[in-house]
Design a protein around this motif. Structure first.
Motif, PDB file in Angstrom:
ATOM      1  N   ASP A 191       0.836  -1.202   0.000  1.00 36.48           N
ATOM      2  CA  ASP A 191       0.000   0.000   0.000  1.00 36.48           C
ATOM      3  C   ASP A 191       0.869   1.250   0.000  1.00 36.48           C
ATOM      4  N   VAL A 192       1.977   1.188   0.752  1.00 35.63           N
ATOM      5  CA  VAL A 192       2.937   2.298   0.784  1.00 35.63           C
ATOM      6  C   VAL A 192       4.354   1.729   0.793  1.00 35.63           C
ATOM      7  N   GLY A 193       5.210   2.284  -0.063  1.00 40.87           N
ATOM      8  CA  GLY A 193       6.637   1.982  -0.027  1.00 40.87           C
ATOM      9  C   GLY A 193       7.384   3.206   0.459  1.00 40.87           C
ATOM     10  N   VAL A 194       8.395   3.006   1.293  1.00 39.46           N
ATOM     11  CA  VAL A 194       9.156   4.110   1.883  1.00 39.46           C
ATOM     12  C   VAL A 194      10.638   3.912   1.594  1.00 39.46           C
ATOM     13  N   PHE A 195      11.314   4.994   1.172  1.00 37.13           N
ATOM     14  CA  PHE A 195      12.752   4.967   0.886  1.00 37.13           C
ATOM     15  C   PHE A 195      13.432   5.953   1.833  1.00 37.13           C
ATOM     16  N   THR A 196      14.193   5.436   2.795  1.00 32.67           N
ATOM     17  CA  THR A 196      14.774   6.289   3.843  1.00 32.67           C
ATOM     18  C   THR A 196      16.012   7.041   3.372  1.00 32.67           C
ATOM     19  N   ASN A 229      12.710  10.252   1.049  1.00 32.24           N
ATOM     20  CA  ASN A 229      13.516  11.298   1.671  1.00 32.24           C
ATOM     21  C   ASN A 229      14.115  12.132   0.544  1.00 32.24           C
ATOM     22  N   ALA A 230      13.500  13.259   0.245  1.00 32.37           N
ATOM     23  CA  ALA A 230      13.920  14.075  -0.891  1.00 32.37           C
ATOM     24  C   ALA A 230      15.230  14.799  -0.636  1.00 32.37           C
ATOM     25  N   ASP A 231      15.753  14.749   0.602  1.00 34.18           N
ATOM     26  CA  ASP A 231      17.067  15.332   0.887  1.00 34.18           C
ATOM     27  C   ASP A 231      18.190  14.389   0.468  1.00 34.18           C
ATOM     28  N   ASP A 232      17.851  13.158   0.119  1.00 36.78           N
ATOM     29  CA  ASP A 232      18.837  12.171  -0.300  1.00 36.78           C
ATOM     30  C   ASP A 232      18.912  12.180  -1.825  1.00 36.78           C
ATOM     31  N   LYS A 233      20.136  12.231  -2.371  1.00 33.61           N
ATOM     32  CA  LYS A 233      20.294  12.382  -3.819  1.00 33.61           C
ATOM     33  C   LYS A 233      19.775  11.177  -4.598  1.00 33.61           C
ATOM     34  N   TYR A 234      19.806  10.000  -4.000  1.00 35.14           N
ATOM     35  CA  TYR A 234      19.287   8.811  -4.687  1.00 35.14           C
ATOM     36  C   TYR A 234      17.772   8.722  -4.545  1.00 35.14           C
ATOM     37  N   ILE A 246       9.609  13.951   1.922  1.00 39.45           N
ATOM     38  CA  ILE A 246       9.886  14.431   3.286  1.00 39.45           C
ATOM     39  C   ILE A 246      11.299  15.000   3.305  1.00 39.45           C
ATOM     40  N   GLY A 247      11.588  15.832   4.284  1.00 40.25           N
ATOM     41  CA  GLY A 247      12.936  16.380   4.396  1.00 40.25           C
ATOM     42  C   GLY A 247      13.013  17.509   5.395  1.00 40.25           C
ATOM     43  N   LEU A 248      14.217  18.060   5.494  1.00 43.01           N
ATOM     44  CA  LEU A 248      14.455  19.166   6.426  1.00 43.01           C
ATOM     45  C   LEU A 248      14.652  20.486   5.700  1.00 43.01           C
ATOM     46  N   SER A 249      14.771  20.452   4.380  1.00 43.72           N
ATOM     47  CA  SER A 249      15.023  21.683   3.639  1.00 43.72           C
ATOM     48  C   SER A 249      14.281  21.659   2.316  1.00 43.72           C
ATOM     49  N   GLY A 250      14.126  22.828   1.713  1.00 42.67           N
ATOM     50  CA  GLY A 250      13.488  22.916   0.401  1.00 42.67           C
ATOM     51  C   GLY A 250      11.983  22.709   0.466  1.00 42.67           C
ATOM     52  N   GLU A 251      11.390  22.584  -0.708  1.00 42.58           N
ATOM     53  CA  GLU A 251       9.949  22.369  -0.809  1.00 42.58           C
ATOM     54  C   GLU A 251       9.660  20.886  -0.617  1.00 42.58           C
ATOM     55  N   LYS A 255       7.732  18.327   6.422  1.00 41.81           N
ATOM     56  CA  LYS A 255       9.035  18.848   6.847  1.00 41.81           C
ATOM     57  C   LYS A 255       9.168  18.842   8.367  1.00 41.81           C
ATOM     58  N   ALA A 256      10.426  18.908   8.813  1.00 38.23           N
ATOM     59  CA  ALA A 256      10.716  19.117  10.231  1.00 38.23           C
ATOM     60  C   ALA A 256      11.598  20.348  10.362  1.00 38.23           C
ATOM     61  N   GLU A 257      11.263  21.187  11.330  1.00 37.32           N
ATOM     62  CA  GLU A 257      12.049  22.389  11.609  1.00 37.32           C
ATOM     63  C   GLU A 257      12.219  22.530  13.117  1.00 37.32           C
TER      64      GLU A 257
END
Length: 476
Positions: A191-196, A229-234, A246-251, A255-257
């Motif tokens: 139902d959901v796949g997650v890439f850390t 995790n969109a902060d990860d280049k892969y 998800i991520g800590l920066s950008g659009e 997000k977490a701040e």
């Protein structure tokens, strides 16, 4: 179940055989089993077809020609055939479950438990399949030892079946690159796949980082929705309309701040659709915040509301072997962590340095018969970040542990870091405890939840918690 119900294009003369089970290990074959010949990396199941027949196999499934006295069904790929047979034998149990698959180099285990906690806060009955254990609620299922992170297809379908029988609604599972490449989850729909994240590991198997990524990316071919995790280049290379970032920066969609890390855990603002909520998890480290975001993203994709998500994150306890504090009643701290990759080691050292009042003392080794290119990289990381490093053994397997230690030292020598080589891990732990001073934090990295060492082809009891307690008691 009749063979004709399990096997495609089953000849009429064997379709009426009452199949009692499925096996891919000839030693486990019993009367009227179907034996599936799997080609492995150390051996080939086709070599044991005659042995399986002698043990009672009624039918054998193979992809290479074999000469046996029982019927043989030939297929193009026995790994896929095993997955299909197991699913059919247990009546497609995963179709009665909502599956959440977590892949990535680091963070898979913690993320599965965070998702479990969130779903339980929503009143759901949840099973977990992964590195530490296989559970439904608080009930332990198929016992973990040195079994794969993601079980082989037969054991996986057995677990799904047991979870259905125990009224599970959701199953959250770690999905390794090996499992995806070797078709252990063939036929499953998530139902959901997650890439850390993706950092160097398993290059002994995949060869290149690109191949490693492509194996991980297969999860999203069999997932209805995704979280990356969109902060990860892969990870950021995975796209699609049903992908949440998800991520800590950008659009980012989530997000977490305002992150605050303490020895007790991590506090942060969770931001979703313009709404800001305070969140907390009882696991320190920025990498733990990423894990929490991945878990929250999965829950959102499943339709769980944000307040329940925050409640579930707050309810979650630390995971065994992940920044696990060992109660020692000393004026210094001992932490056990599974970090066994360059990125994992860097993360845990950086995390500890954020709250350590004294020195950061890192003890680690590298596994034998595994990617040896990461050894000097990890040595260099610890040399740059730790105040003192103890290079030791992990699971040397069939390699000479002294040579593994020397491989790590190559990277250490590129730094000005202080270190010592103590190949015997028990002795190394004792050394770390003896040298610790008030305010220091000792990181025992690499073994985490493991309670054994693999030396040669034998497994020996080795629980770092017991080693710490035993040494401290001896010194009393």
């Amino acid at each position: 179940m009749l063979a004709g119900e399990l096997l495609k294009n089953c000849p009429s003369d064997i379709s009426g055989i009452d199949v009692t089970g499925i096996a891919y290990d000839s030693r486990k074959v019993t009367d009227n089993n179907i034996f599936v010949c799997i080609k492995g990396y150390e051996t080939d199941g086709h070599k044991y077809a005659a042995s399986a027949a002698a043990n009672g196999a009624a039918v054998i499934v193979a992809q290479d020609r074999i000469d046996v006295d029982v019927p043989v069904i030939y297929v193009n790929d026995t790994r896929k055939a095993l997955a299909e047979l197991a699913s059919a034998f247990y009546k497609d149990p995963s179709s009665n479950l909502s599956l959440v698959g977590i892949t990535g180099t680091n963070g898979k285990t913690t993320t599965t438990y965070l998702v479990k906690s969130i779903l339980e806060a929503a009143g759901k009955r949840v099973g977990v399949i992964g590195t530490n254990q296989n559970i439904i609620g608080d009930k332990l299922l198929l016992t973990k030892s040195t079994t794969p992170t993601t079980p082989n297809a037969l054991e996986l379908q057995q677990l799904f079946n047991e979870m259905v029988n125990n009224s599970a609604e959701y199953v959250v599972m770690e999905v390794s690159s090996h499992a995806l490449e070797l078709d252990r989850v063939y036929g499953c729909t998530f139902d959901v796949g997650v890439f850390t994240n993706l950092t160097q590991d398993h290059l002994d198997f995949h060869g290149t980082m690109e191949n490693y990524f492509l194996a991980k990316a297969k999860l999203f071919d069999i997932s209805k929705k995704g979280v990356i995790n969109a902060d990860d280049k892969y990870c950021s290379r995975i796209g699609g309309s049903d992908i949440m970032t998800i991520g800590l920066s950008g659009e980012r969609d989530l997000k977490a701040e305002n992150i605050k890390i303490t020895p007790r855990g991590s506090e942060f603002d969770l931001i979703y659709k313009g709404e800001r909520k305070k969140a907390y998890i009882a696991i320190p480290g920025q990498f733990s915040v990423y894990n929490a975001l991945c878990a929250a993203g999965a829950a959102l994709q499943l339709g769980i509301d944000i307040d329940t998500i925050i409640e579930g994150l707050g309810n979650a306890h630390g995971v065994v072997g992940r920044v696990e504090v060992v109660p020692t009643d000393t004026d210094y701290t001992v932490i056990i962590d599974y970090a066994h990759t360059p990125d994992g080691l860097e993360n845990v050292i950086q995390c500890v340095k954020g709250f350590a009042e004294g020195r950061t003392i890192t003890l680690f080794g590298c596994g034998g018969d595994r990617d040896n290119t990461k050894r000097p990289i990890m040595g260099e990381i610890s040399g740059k970040l730790s105040d003192f490093t103890i290079i030791t053994s992990d699971n040397p397997r069939t390699e000479d542990p002294e040579l593994i230690v020397r491989d790590i030292e190559v990277g250490m020598k590129k730094t000005d870091g202080k270190y010592i080589l103590i190949t015997d891990r028990r002795e190394a732990i004792g050394y770390a405890l003896d040298m610790a001073q008030k305010g220091d934090v000792i990181i025992l990295a690499g073994k985490g939840q493991e309670t054994y060492q693999i030396i040669g082809k034998e497994k020996f009891d080795f629980d770092e918690r017991i080693e710490v307690y035993t040494h401290l008691k001896r010194d009393c």
